[in-house]
Design an enzyme around this catalytic site. Structure first.
Site, mmCIF file in Angstrom:
data_model
loop_
_atom_site.group_PDB
_atom_site.id
_atom_site.type_symbol
_atom_site.label_atom_id
_atom_site.label_comp_id
_atom_site.label_asym_id
_atom_site.label_seq_id
_atom_site.Cartn_x
_atom_site.Cartn_y
_atom_site.Cartn_z
ATOM 1 C CB THR A 70 -0.658 53.511 94.595
ATOM 2 O OG1 THR A 70 -0.366 52.041 94.851
ATOM 3 C CG2 THR A 70 -1.550 53.415 93.203
ATOM 4 C CG ASP A 71 3.061 54.382 100.154
ATOM 5 O OD1 ASP A 71 3.686 53.507 100.103
ATOM 6 O OD2 ASP A 71 3.638 55.328 100.606
ATOM 7 C CE1 TYR A 72 3.872 46.898 101.725
ATOM 8 C CE2 TYR A 72 1.877 46.845 102.778
ATOM 9 C CZ TYR A 72 2.864 46.262 102.508
ATOM 10 O OH TYR A 72 3.412 45.015 102.883
#
Ligand code: NOJ
Length: 767
Positions: free
Chosen positions: A302-304
């Site tokens: 996932t992104d941050y």
């Protein structure tokens, strides 16, 4: 691995003969195959190894593999975890990012391998976007080179520096197509075009991953951000997106698909929601398209903090719900937020997530660790000696200088203002970016030094010209939005008055580009234009050297200065590379990867637009109101079109010759032009091929880029440049969403830019 090679035939007419590497075309809808070339695994052996390992793992250890934590080194988001050493020791952590260095990574790897029950090695990731310490031009700038070999080389060197510093994995390339220069992250991609975007993405992945992922100097690449992040409404970062299935598949997905076919190791989800569903919890994107249709075999991160952000999206009721949505949708690894780590055990107990789903994700991550060779030698990337030798080596710096020169785009050059004449005795070097080390390397510049290493334009010109030319430097103006006084103008005017030519180095600050850096205006910020207006009064030649991470609105400059050189943020060696171009030691060859609008109100403006039922016309019939698709105050065209870029030389294009005016389904034809260097310099030219399908079962763009070749032409040299056109170049998502070409008439354009080309017509007929 299936990459179809599009044959590009080039024959020489007058002088030399050139052979050109073949360019892989983009496959949109073919069944994918495993990427044997990059992942040289003996899958039976790997499966047996992982089966045995997983049989020993507790559920908590398995969930730990899905956890990615940010190290203490650097912050690339607004939140970071602390105290992961304990978690590593417990065997409950799969991966770390933002910890870089052979020594630091080895220390943590030793804990994972030697102090835990099962000794599973950690993965170390990092945002090596356009360099680790040797910084290459900003990604958008590199794309402007249209030089796939140079782009691959930049990624290769970046991988070598990263791998020697203990890293296994980069969060690059960003392959988000974007047609909105307000969005700060256009600087991280390859611009507006699907074909160019995919070619650049392929070159980057090839550079990062090499031909064998288990080699100690190759790293895993990440296709990000999946998907449609570049269509953020209003160009405002993280904003919602809403696109049709046709636009999704025709514009935003092809570069991702091309990377799956090329064996990219990982995908990263996007922050945005797409048609109402956050990309991180988007089962349609991650399971249906990426896994079922495309057969992607790597893992998805996932992104941050994107998992818990699904709560803010109003899609999950709390972080536990978000963890369940993310994992079930196909997001294997959770970046930073620890939602999986904190909640998934409970979710299993409640039946919200199955152990089988967790195991599927764990297996994908362990497979990549296996393919990297970490189970054989977990320390092979953390090599202090190699790190010292490779990072910032002289060769790397020279390569960065070369790629920087290749990335620059000459937007305008009147009165032969460039290259600077050898008669010039003095240069007024003016502007906030002329001597600003901190800005030279741009945003997302890894661990690039901003204090001492970057070569500024002042230094570059001094290095190049020594005592032969007097450089009168004055900062003069500021790029800050607010709080500017015109106090510096006086010194700038004094410098300019005593000089033969004015070189103004202006643009954006590096902080105005990249993540969370959207802008509502695209003019040169601060009081830079005000200073240019003053300088203009001196009636001396003005050369504007631009540094920026997005298309700008350059109307005033276009009308008032003699030459404009777009240099983006060109990296550690920026100043030397710019000096090379200014004095003519390198003849500019870059072409715009994004249209430069005349103002913000024109956005989106891109070359592959549709015609509409009332195509643009300037003709005010009999002075009456003009009911065509237009603006009252400006033409529809951008100021500088996609593909535009001048040279110190000039190139003449012959009319297009077609091998036939008819092409049969399943067949192909050749389209050729003779290009002649008619100027006074040797130089490279990017010969561009565009196609228009005149009538379709759905409306078709006025032209689409379908091929290009960057070739060197000696002064006076001519070459015949040929492109093969097959069904592949004519295919699209038809009315019923099937993919393929339709019979009918087509236009083919070959030229120096999307708005300057020769045209021919042919028909596609049934077999
Ligand atoms: C957020 C960015 O969107 C992404 O591109 C980057 O890789 C991560 N932060 C990690 O730094």
């Amino acid at each position: 691995m299936k990459i179809k090679l599009l044959p590009l035939v080039i024959s020489c007419v007058l002088f030399t003969s050139v052979s050109q590497a073949q360019t892989p075309s983009i496959h949109l809808n073919k069944a994918p195959a495993a990427s044997e070339a990059v992942w040289k695994d003996d899958s039976k052996k790997m499966d047996a190894f992982i089966d045995e390992l997983m049989a020993k793992m507790t559920l908590k250890e398995k969930i730990g593999q899905l956890d990615l934590q940010a190290g203490k080194g650097q912050l690339t988001g607004s939140y970071r975890n602390k105290g992961y050493a304990k978690q590593i020791k417990a065997g409950h952590l799969g991966a770390i990012f933002n910890t870089v260095g052979a020594k630091q990574t080895r220390m943590l790897q030793e804990i994972a391998v030697e102090e835990t029950r099962l000794g599973i090695p950690l993965l170390f990731g990092y945002d090596t976007i356009h360099g680790l310490k040797t910084i290459f031009p900003l990604s958008l700038g590199e794309a402007a080179s249209w030089d796939l070999e140079a782009i691959e080389k930049s990624a290769r060197i970046s991988a070598e520096e990263s791998a020697a510093s203990g890293l296994h994995w980069t969060f690059a390339p960003m392959v988000d197509i974007s047609r909105d220069p307000r969005w700060g992250r256009v600087s991280e991609g390859a611009g507006e075009d699907v074909y160019l975007g995919a070619q650049v993405a392929l070159a980057r992945v090839k550079g990062f991953q090499g031909d064998d992922l288990s080699k100690p100097d190759t790293i895993m690449a990440t296709a990000k951000h999946f998907a449609v992040y570049g269509a953020a409404e209003g160009g405002r970062d993280y904003n919602s997106t809403d696109v049709s299935e046709r636009t999704l598949r025709s514009v935003y997905l092809p570069p991702f698909k091309a990377l799956v076919d090329a064996g990219v190791s990982t995908f990263m989800t996007a922050f945005n929601d797409l048609n109402g569903v956050p990309a991180t919890g988007n089962d349609y994107l991650l399971n249906t398209i990426l896994r079922d249709e495309w057969g992607f075999e790597g893992f998805v991160v996932t992104d941050y903090t994107a998992v818990e952000e699904m709560v803010d999206h109003g899609f999950a009721k709390d972080s536990k719900h978000a963890a369940e949505l993310g994992l079930n949708a196909g997001a294997d690894m959770d970046m930073v937020g620890q939602n999986y780590f904190k909640h998934l055990e409970a979710s299993v107990k409640e039946g919200k997530v199955s152990v089988a789903t967790i195991e599927k994700s764990v297996r994908r991550i362990l497979e990549m660790k296996y393919r990297l060779g970490l189970f054989e030698d977990p320390y092979k990337y953390s090599d202090i000696k190699r790190e010292k030798k490779v990072v910032l080596s002289k060769e790397n710096l020279l390569a960065a200088q070369d790629v920087a020169r290749k990335s620059m785009v000459l937007l305008k050059n009147d009165n032969k203002a460039l290259p600077l004449s050898t008669d010039i005795k003095s240069i007024a070097l003016i502007g906030p970016l002329a001597d600003s080390k901190a800005d030279m390397i741009g945003s997302w510049a890894g661990l690039g030094d901003r204090k001492t290493m970057p070569v500024t334009v002042l230094e570059g010109l001094e290095n190049k010209l020594g005592d032969k030319v007097k450089i009168n430097y004055a900062k003069g103006a500021s790029y800050n939005y607010k709080g500017n006084t015109n106090k510096g103008f006086g010194a700038a005017m004094v410098a300019a008055k005593k000089s033969d030519v004015i070189v103004a180095v202006m643009g954006e600050s590096e902080k105005m580009t990249g993540e969370a850096s959207s802008r509502t205006t695209l003019t040169l910020p601060g009081n830079q234009i005000a200073l240019l207006r003053e300088l203009k009064k001196l009636k001396k030649p003005i050369v504007l050297v631009l540094m920026n991470g997005r298309p700008l609105n350059l109307n005033w400059a276009d009308e008032n200065v003699d030459a404009i050189l777009e240099t983006w943020f060109s990296g550690t060696m920026a100043g030397n590379a710019i000096a090379d171009v200014l004095v003519g030691d390198y003849n500019p060859s870059g072409k715009l990867p994004m249209s430069f609008p005349r103002n913000v109100g024109q956005i989106p403006v891109y070359h592959s637009m549709k015609n509409t039922g009332r195509p643009f016309s300037d003709d005010l019939k009999g002075g009456a109101w003009n009911y065509s698709s237009r603006y009252e105050n400006l033409p529809n065209t951008p100021l500088y079109a996609f593909g535009h870029g001048l040279s110190y030389s000039s190139f003449d294009y012959s009319d297009i010759k077609l091998s036939s005016n008819t092409m049969k389904m399943g067949g192909s034809i050749e389209a050729s032009v003779t290009v002649t260097n008619t100027g006074d310099y040797d130089g490279e030219e990017v010969v561009q091929l565009y196609i228009q399908d005149l009538v379709g079962s759905v409306t078709r763009p006025v032209k689409e880029l379908k091929g290009f070749q960057k070739l060197m032409f000696k002064k006076g040299e001519s070459k015949q440049v040929s492109f093969t056109i097959s069904e592949e170049e004519l295919a699209f998502y038809r009315r019923d969403m099937s993919y393929g070409a339709e019979t009918g008439d087509f236009k083919v354009f070959i030229g120096t830019a999307s708005d300057k080309n020769k045209v021919a017509k042919f028909s596609l007929v049934d077999k």
